[in-house]
Design an enzyme around this catalytic site. Structure first.
Site, PDB file in Angstrom:
ATOM      1  N   ARG A  54       0.790  -1.238   0.000  1.00 16.14           N
ATOM      2  CA  ARG A  54       0.000   0.000   0.000  1.00 16.14           C
ATOM      3  C   ARG A  54       0.821   1.287   0.000  1.00 16.14           C
ATOM      4  O   ARG A  54       0.424   2.289  -0.535  1.00 16.14           O
ATOM      5  CB  ARG A  54      -0.915   0.015   1.235  1.00 16.14           C
ATOM      6  CG  ARG A  54      -2.350  -0.295   0.886  1.00 16.14           C
ATOM      7  CD  ARG A  54      -3.136  -0.549   2.117  1.00 16.14           C
ATOM      8  NE  ARG A  54      -2.436  -1.536   2.977  1.00 16.14           N
ATOM      9  CZ  ARG A  54      -3.003  -2.182   3.973  1.00 16.14           C
ATOM     10  NH1 ARG A  54      -4.262  -1.970   4.258  1.00 16.14           N
ATOM     11  NH2 ARG A  54      -2.333  -3.053   4.704  1.00 16.14           N
TER      12      ARG A  54
ATOM     13  N   PHE B  18      -4.857  -4.068  -1.698  1.00 12.62           N
ATOM     14  CA  PHE B  18      -5.267  -5.453  -1.946  1.00 12.62           C
ATOM     15  C   PHE B  18      -6.737  -5.570  -2.370  1.00 12.62           C
ATOM     16  O   PHE B  18      -7.162  -6.581  -2.893  1.00 12.62           O
ATOM     17  CB  PHE B  18      -5.014  -6.329  -0.716  1.00 12.62           C
ATOM     18  CG  PHE B  18      -3.559  -6.396  -0.319  1.00 12.62           C
ATOM     19  CD1 PHE B  18      -2.553  -6.332  -1.275  1.00 12.62           C
ATOM     20  CD2 PHE B  18      -3.200  -6.522   1.022  1.00 12.62           C
ATOM     21  CE1 PHE B  18      -1.210  -6.385  -0.929  1.00 12.62           C
ATOM     22  CE2 PHE B  18      -1.858  -6.575   1.391  1.00 12.62           C
ATOM     23  CZ  PHE B  18      -0.862  -6.499   0.414  1.00 12.62           C
TER      24      PHE B  18
ATOM     25  N   LYS C  42       2.201 -19.649   7.021  1.00 14.47           N
ATOM     26  CA  LYS C  42       1.353 -20.080   8.107  1.00 14.47           C
ATOM     27  C   LYS C  42       0.867 -18.871   8.897  1.00 14.47           C
ATOM     28  O   LYS C  42       1.538 -17.840   8.801  1.00 14.47           O
ATOM     29  CB  LYS C  42       2.080 -21.063   9.025  1.00 14.47           C
ATOM     30  CG  LYS C  42       3.330 -20.442   9.688  1.00 14.47           C
ATOM     31  CD  LYS C  42       3.855 -21.281  10.779  1.00 14.47           C
ATOM     32  CE  LYS C  42       3.279 -20.947  12.117  1.00 14.47           C
ATOM     33  NZ  LYS C  42       3.732 -19.678  12.690  1.00 14.47           N
TER      34      LYS C  42
ATOM     35  N   HIS D 287       8.469 -23.001   7.891  1.00 14.12           N
ATOM     36  CA  HIS D 287       9.918 -22.806   7.764  1.00 14.12           C
ATOM     37  C   HIS D 287      10.729 -23.814   8.571  1.00 14.12           C
ATOM     38  O   HIS D 287      11.900 -24.032   8.306  1.00 14.12           O
ATOM     39  CB  HIS D 287      10.327 -21.353   8.077  1.00 14.12           C
ATOM     40  CG  HIS D 287      10.458 -21.026   9.533  1.00 14.12           C
ATOM     41  ND1 HIS D 287       9.387 -20.677  10.322  1.00 14.12           N
ATOM     42  CD2 HIS D 287      11.540 -20.981  10.357  1.00 14.12           C
ATOM     43  CE1 HIS D 287       9.811 -20.429  11.550  1.00 14.12           C
ATOM     44  NE2 HIS D 287      11.108 -20.598  11.602  1.00 14.12           N
TER      45      HIS D 287
ATOM     46  N   GLU E 196      10.985 -20.573  23.929  1.00 13.70           N
ATOM     47  CA  GLU E 196      11.477 -19.301  23.403  1.00 13.70           C
ATOM     48  C   GLU E 196      11.740 -18.296  24.509  1.00 13.70           C
ATOM     49  O   GLU E 196      11.015 -18.254  25.501  1.00 13.70           O
ATOM     50  CB  GLU E 196      10.456 -18.707  22.436  1.00 13.70           C
ATOM     51  CG  GLU E 196      10.231 -19.594  21.228  1.00 13.70           C
ATOM     52  CD  GLU E 196       9.487 -18.861  20.143  1.00 13.70           C
ATOM     53  OE1 GLU E 196      10.149 -18.237  19.317  1.00 13.70           O
ATOM     54  OE2 GLU E 196       8.245 -18.901  20.159  1.00 13.70           O
TER      55      GLU E 196
ATOM     56  N   ASP F 196      -0.077 -21.338  17.024  1.00 15.39           N
ATOM     57  CA  ASP F 196       1.018 -20.613  16.390  1.00 15.39           C
ATOM     58  C   ASP F 196       2.177 -21.552  16.017  1.00 15.39           C
ATOM     59  O   ASP F 196       2.696 -21.493  14.909  1.00 15.39           O
ATOM     60  CB  ASP F 196       1.529 -19.505  17.333  1.00 15.39           C
ATOM     61  CG  ASP F 196       2.672 -18.696  16.730  1.00 15.39           C
ATOM     62  OD1 ASP F 196       2.676 -18.520  15.499  1.00 15.39           O
ATOM     63  OD2 ASP F 196       3.547 -18.243  17.494  1.00 15.39           O
TER      64      ASP F 196
ATOM     65  N   HIS G 287       4.916 -26.281  13.278  1.00 19.94           N
ATOM     66  CA  HIS G 287       6.330 -26.631  13.485  1.00 19.94           C
ATOM     67  C   HIS G 287       6.509 -27.881  14.353  1.00 19.94           C
ATOM     68  O   HIS G 287       7.263 -28.775  14.033  1.00 19.94           O
ATOM     69  CB  HIS G 287       7.100 -25.487  14.171  1.00 19.94           C
ATOM     70  CG  HIS G 287       7.004 -24.168  13.470  1.00 19.94           C
ATOM     71  ND1 HIS G 287       6.897 -24.052  12.111  1.00 19.94           N
ATOM     72  CD2 HIS G 287       7.006 -22.897  13.950  1.00 19.94           C
ATOM     73  CE1 HIS G 287       6.843 -22.769  11.782  1.00 19.94           C
ATOM     74  NE2 HIS G 287       6.898 -22.050  12.884  1.00 19.94           N
TER      75      HIS G 287
ATOM     76  N   LYS H 127       6.577 -19.134  25.485  1.00 22.18           N
ATOM     77  CA  LYS H 127       7.252 -17.865  25.182  1.00 22.18           C
ATOM     78  C   LYS H 127       7.759 -17.271  26.485  1.00 22.18           C
ATOM     79  O   LYS H 127       7.314 -17.659  27.568  1.00 22.18           O
ATOM     80  CB  LYS H 127       6.260 -16.892  24.554  1.00 22.18           C
ATOM     81  CG  LYS H 127       5.800 -17.310  23.160  1.00 22.18           C
ATOM     82  CD  LYS H 127       6.250 -16.306  22.124  1.00 22.18           C
ATOM     83  CE  LYS H 127       5.738 -16.671  20.754  1.00 22.18           C
ATOM     84  NZ  LYS H 127       6.738 -16.560  19.713  1.00 22.18           N
TER      85      LYS H 127
ATOM     86  N   LYS I 117      16.147 -19.808  24.675  1.00 23.09           N
ATOM     87  CA  LYS I 117      15.568 -20.248  23.409  1.00 23.09           C
ATOM     88  C   LYS I 117      16.095 -21.652  23.128  1.00 23.09           C
ATOM     89  O   LYS I 117      17.298 -21.892  23.178  1.00 23.09           O
ATOM     90  CB  LYS I 117      16.012 -19.290  22.312  1.00 23.09           C
ATOM     91  CG  LYS I 117      15.931 -19.832  20.914  1.00 23.09           C
ATOM     92  CD  LYS I 117      14.781 -19.238  20.162  1.00 23.09           C
ATOM     93  CE  LYS I 117      14.691 -19.808  18.756  1.00 23.09           C
ATOM     94  NZ  LYS I 117      13.394 -19.693  18.175  1.00 23.09           N
TER      95      LYS I 117
HETATM   96  C1  BG6 Z   1       7.072 -18.619  13.983  1.00 26.65           C
HETATM   97  C2  BG6 Z   1       6.112 -18.324  15.097  1.00 26.65           C
HETATM   98  O1  BG6 Z   1       6.457 -19.434  13.009  1.00 26.65           O
HETATM   99  O2  BG6 Z   1       8.228 -19.275  14.504  1.00 26.65           O
HETATM  100  C3  BG6 Z   1       6.793 -17.465  16.147  1.00 26.65           C
HETATM  101  O3  BG6 Z   1       4.959 -17.647  14.571  1.00 26.65           O
HETATM  102  C4  BG6 Z   1       8.082 -18.105  16.609  1.00 26.65           C
HETATM  103  O4  BG6 Z   1       5.914 -17.236  17.268  1.00 26.65           O
HETATM  104  C5  BG6 Z   1       8.962 -18.493  15.416  1.00 26.65           C
HETATM  105  O5  BG6 Z   1       8.759 -17.187  17.444  1.00 26.65           O
HETATM  106  C6  BG6 Z   1      10.209 -19.268  15.860  1.00 26.65           C
HETATM  107  O6  BG6 Z   1      11.057 -19.532  14.774  1.00 26.65           O
HETATM  108  P1  BG6 Z   1      12.629 -19.808  14.958  1.00 26.65           P
HETATM  109  O7  BG6 Z   1      13.100 -20.157  13.574  1.00 26.65           O
HETATM  110  O8  BG6 Z   1      13.231 -18.516  15.452  1.00 26.65           O
HETATM  111  O9  BG6 Z   1      12.800 -20.900  15.951  1.00 26.65           O
END
Ligand code: BG6
Length: 449
Positions: A52, A91, A157, A187, A225, A244, A249, A316, A321
């Site tokens: 936009r 959009f 996602k 990912h 995390e 999420d 994942h 979280k 992490k």
């Molecule tokens: C994302 C989630 O798909 O993956 C996030 O929406 C999360 O909440 C993230 O923090 C974590 O990814 P990575 O690659 O940093 O472990």
């Protein structure tokens, strides 16, 4: 870093919806530049941002260069910037998609070929249907002639927020694209260690014969995390940790560590082995829930995994992490050590570390070199030593494979639906459980087991 690249030859336009957003800034641009540096992009390649915010091509290049202050004087980076183009668009507006079509057409004219087009929906899911329907109306969901090129779409996602909305989205995409054109991104599937699980299991004959309930006592799947919800509060409020990262994942981590040998390294076999495993998930016991933390004890209904608990834990704002899969083997009983050490707990443990470290550890027991007879734990360790952030590398693989047309690391309809079928009842059941609180920066609301 991409090595040994098989270069995709067809001229390609990579259209990013949400070109001024966070995903583009933090992941897509660094990944694209890395692919560019490694010669992994097609020779004729253009990025076309669509958002936009009113901007010219020059403004867009300036914006992107502001993401990389350290590359200000890099000639390589300057030539990369020339690949970037921009079209301002809303959009909702049909007229703006016409402008987009004209821009794409201009590349066709310049390169004298029907250019392949990869659309990346780097926008909130509520726009997916709108954008793809507009593209379809203008015939942009298909290539411009039957002989040359391809058209594909990358969908981020979350894929739906429950089974019903996932089915609806899948039906919409299925109406506008063929399955070979749809690339559903998770990912985690593109993370090196996760890809390596299948190689580790199926290329080494010493592990697979023991990969079952006779030898394995339990499996922990952790997605812990340090960061909190941060600026994503409004998104997170409506979603929560289970949807999420649990639905996607973590279930993919579980699928790879527990699935049967696909027998062939092919898109079809690997995706259907993952989907089969996900459809065998049963026997849910949710343990605790807050907005940001969950733990689930899951079982898999197959002979191989009968009685083996899989603990899925995610949170979280915790101490550290750490995304990892830990496979605990049953201890050989009794311990091969002196009687006084008979109480030794001595299980073998295999740990697949996925994020932020990427390594595989095998804990085994050895005799301590000492006058006193005793055993001690040691680790075999395999590690990747690679400079880039693992998430950026995952996106390099995502973009590279999407351009190549390889869907192995993207989820199929069957996988997405099986994951939702499993997650939906847990999510609904949670309303009846008490909320458990935990302190920011702590290890979570208490040990599970
Ligand atoms: C994302 C989630 O798909 O993956 C996030 O929406 C999360 O909440 C993230 O923090 C974590 O990814 P990575 O690659 O940093 O472990």
């Amino acid at each position: 870093m991409v090595q040994n690249t098989v270069k995709a030859k067809l001229p390609t336009i990579y259209v990013i919806f949400g070109a001024t957003g966070d995903l583009t800034k933090k992941l897509l641009m660094p990944s694209l530049f890395s692919l560019y540096q490694h010669g992994a992009l097609p020779k004729r390649f253009a990025v076309l941002g669509f958002s936009r915010r009113p901007m010219s091509d020059q403004d867009f290049r300036k914006l992107v260069s502001s993401y990389f202050p350290e590359l200000e004087n890099s000639a390589r980076f300057k030539s990369f910037l020339k690949l970037l183009h921009y079209e301002v668009g809303n959009f909702d507006k049909s007229a703006d998609y016409k402008k987009l079509a004209n821009r794409i057409g201009a590349f066709d004219n310049r390169w004298k070929i029907c250019t392949s087009t990869l659309y990346h929906l780097a926008v909130p899911p509520k726009y997916y249907t709108k954008i793809t329907e507009h593209l379809a109306k203008l015939g942009l969901t298909d290539k411009c002639n039957a002989k040359e090129g391809w058209t594909r779409v990358l969908v981020e996602k979350p894929f739906g927020s429950n089974l019903t909305s996932a089915k609806k989205l899948d039906a919409t995409l299925g109406r506008l694209f063929r399955e070979q054109q749809i690339f559903r991104v998770d990912h985690y599937l593109a993370k090196e260690t996760l890809q390596n699980i299948l190689t580790f299991r199926f290329s080494n004959s010493i592990f697979e014969p023991m990969w079952n309930n006779k030898y394995i006592a339990r499996v922990d799947i952790k997605f812990l995390e340090k960061i909190g919800v941060g600026t994503r509060g409004s998104f997170y409020d409506g979603i929560g940790a289970l949807r999420d990262v649990g639905q996607n994942h973590m279930l993919q981590m579980l699928a790879l560590v527990a699935m049967d040998n696909p027998r062939q390294v092919s898109v079809k076999n690997i995706r259907s082995s993952r989907a089969k495993l996900l459809s065998q998930l049963a026997n849910v016991k949710p343990r605790s829930k807050t907005e940001t933390f969950f733990s689930v004890k899951a079982f898999i209904s197959s002979n191989r995994w009968k009685g083996v608990p899989f603990y899925l834990t995610s949170g979280k704002a915790l101490q550290d992490k750490n995304s990892e899969i830990v496979v605990y083997f049953k201890a050989s009983a009794p311990c091969f050590c002196r009687a006084k050490h008979g109480e030794h707990e001595h299980p073998n443990v295999i740990t697949f570390k996925i994020s932020p470290k990427e390594e595989i550890l095998i804990k085994f027991w050895a005799r301590r070199a000492d006058l006193i007879d005793d055993i001690e734990a040691r680790n075999f360790r395999f590690a990747y030593h690679r400079p880039n952030d693992s998430k950026i590398r995952a996106y390099e693989k995502i973009i590279f494979d999407a351009i190549k047309g390889d869907q192995t690391l993207f989820t199929s309809t069957d996988e997405v639906m099986a994951a939702w079928r499993y997650i939906a009842p847990i999510w609904q059941g949670w309303g009846r459980l008490p909320l458990v609180k935990y302190r920011r920066g702590s290890a979570g609301p208490g040990a599970i087991g």
